[in-house]
Write a protein that holds these residues in place. Structure first.
Motif, mmCIF file in Angstrom:
data_model
loop_
_atom_site.group_PDB
_atom_site.id
_atom_site.type_symbol
_atom_site.label_atom_id
_atom_site.label_comp_id
_atom_site.label_asym_id
_atom_site.label_seq_id
_atom_site.Cartn_x
_atom_site.Cartn_y
_atom_site.Cartn_z
ATOM 1 N N GLU A 142 8.551 -22.955 -66.963
ATOM 2 C CA GLU A 142 8.962 -21.621 -66.534
ATOM 3 C C GLU A 142 10.152 -21.697 -65.583
ATOM 4 N N PHE A 143 10.958 -20.663 -65.652
ATOM 5 C CA PHE A 143 12.144 -20.540 -64.817
ATOM 6 C C PHE A 143 11.743 -20.321 -63.361
ATOM 7 N N VAL A 144 12.481 -20.942 -62.464
ATOM 8 C CA VAL A 144 12.257 -20.753 -61.027
ATOM 9 C C VAL A 144 13.481 -20.105 -60.384
ATOM 10 N N ALA A 145 14.645 -20.735 -60.536
ATOM 11 C CA ALA A 145 15.857 -20.233 -59.893
ATOM 12 C C ALA A 145 17.081 -20.819 -60.573
ATOM 13 N N ALA A 146 18.218 -20.133 -60.422
ATOM 14 C CA ALA A 146 19.472 -20.627 -60.978
ATOM 15 C C ALA A 146 20.620 -20.188 -60.093
ATOM 16 N N ILE A 147 21.682 -20.968 -60.144
ATOM 17 C CA ILE A 147 22.885 -20.644 -59.373
ATOM 18 C C ILE A 147 24.094 -20.965 -60.224
ATOM 19 N N ILE A 148 25.021 -19.995 -60.258
ATOM 20 C CA ILE A 148 26.216 -20.150 -61.084
ATOM 21 C C ILE A 148 27.231 -20.999 -60.331
ATOM 22 N N PHE A 206 11.654 -18.910 -51.987
ATOM 23 C CA PHE A 206 12.488 -20.042 -52.407
ATOM 24 C C PHE A 206 13.953 -19.650 -52.297
ATOM 25 N N THR A 207 14.787 -20.637 -51.996
ATOM 26 C CA THR A 207 16.226 -20.432 -51.944
ATOM 27 C C THR A 207 16.923 -21.568 -52.670
ATOM 28 N N ILE A 208 17.767 -21.196 -53.629
ATOM 29 C CA ILE A 208 18.564 -22.193 -54.328
ATOM 30 C C ILE A 208 19.955 -22.224 -53.711
ATOM 31 N N SER A 209 20.495 -23.417 -53.586
ATOM 32 C CA SER A 209 21.846 -23.557 -53.047
ATOM 33 C C SER A 209 22.499 -24.773 -53.698
ATOM 34 N N ARG A 210 23.796 -24.867 -53.522
ATOM 35 C CA ARG A 210 24.499 -26.013 -54.105
ATOM 36 C C ARG A 210 25.608 -26.466 -53.174
ATOM 37 N N TYR A 265 28.621 -18.644 -57.424
ATOM 38 C CA TYR A 265 27.500 -18.836 -56.512
ATOM 39 C C TYR A 265 26.452 -17.721 -56.632
ATOM 40 N N ASN A 266 26.529 -16.907 -57.665
ATOM 41 C CA ASN A 266 25.464 -15.925 -57.880
ATOM 42 C C ASN A 266 24.141 -16.644 -58.089
ATOM 43 N N ARG A 267 23.083 -16.079 -57.540
ATOM 44 C CA ARG A 267 21.779 -16.716 -57.576
ATOM 45 C C ARG A 267 20.771 -15.803 -58.254
ATOM 46 N N TYR A 268 19.826 -16.413 -58.932
ATOM 47 C CA TYR A 268 18.789 -15.686 -59.642
ATOM 48 C C TYR A 268 17.453 -16.357 -59.375
ATOM 49 N N TYR A 269 16.392 -15.527 -59.291
ATOM 50 C CA TYR A 269 15.069 -16.059 -58.983
ATOM 51 C C TYR A 269 14.006 -15.433 -59.870
ATOM 52 N N ALA A 270 12.981 -16.211 -60.135
ATOM 53 C CA ALA A 270 11.791 -15.647 -60.749
ATOM 54 C C ALA A 270 11.105 -14.751 -59.728
ATOM 55 N N ASP A 271 10.456 -13.699 -60.215
ATOM 56 C CA ASP A 271 9.786 -12.775 -59.300
ATOM 57 C C ASP A 271 8.746 -13.494 -58.434
ATOM 58 N N SER A 272 8.120 -14.505 -58.990
ATOM 59 C CA SER A 272 7.041 -15.199 -58.289
ATOM 60 C C SER A 272 7.515 -15.991 -57.077
#
Length: 123
Positions: A46-52, A68-72, A56-63
């Motif tokens: 299952e998807f958790v998070a993504a970052i372009i 959680f925070t994604i960064s790069r 740097y746009n970020r996306y998260y699963a509702d759960s």
């Protein structure tokens, strides 16, 4: 060739935090969308998070939103997943993924995958 190596998993008590890292090599990192997925035995990945890469746009699963925070860090070719307020339901193997397509986001079709790192949250 492209390699993704996850680290930072482990055992933590409920309410605790972990930070996962994924070191990428063999690619022009800034061009890639980076994602985190997770999989528990017997369940689908299952998807958790993504970052372009570029925006740097970020996306998260509702759960995981708000926890959680994604960064790069494009200079270090590394993507991170800071996980706070962990619950036993977060227990899974966490995978890092990379793809040039910025439209994939939560779709389980990324071209490159790491081997995963185990996260176990005890109650």
């Amino acid at each position: 060739q492209v390699q993704l190596v996850e680290s930072g998993g482990g055992l933590v008590q409920a309410g605790g935090s972990l930070r996962l890292s994924c070191a990428a090599s063999g690619l022009t990192f800034v061009r890639y969308t980076m994602g985190w997925f997770r999989q528990d035995p017997g369940k689908e990945r299952e998807f958790v998070a993504a970052i372009i890469g570029s925006s740097y746009n970020r996306y998260y699963a509702d759960s995981v939103k708000g926890r959680f925070t994604i960064s790069r860090d494009n200079a270090k070719n590394t993507v991170y997943l800071q996980m706070n307020s962990l619950t036993p339901e977060d227990t899974a193997v966490y995978y890092c993924a990379a793809d040039l397509r910025s439209t994939l986001i939560q779709r389980n079709e990324y071209g490159y995958w790491g081997r995963g790192t185990q996260v176990t949250v005890s109650s």
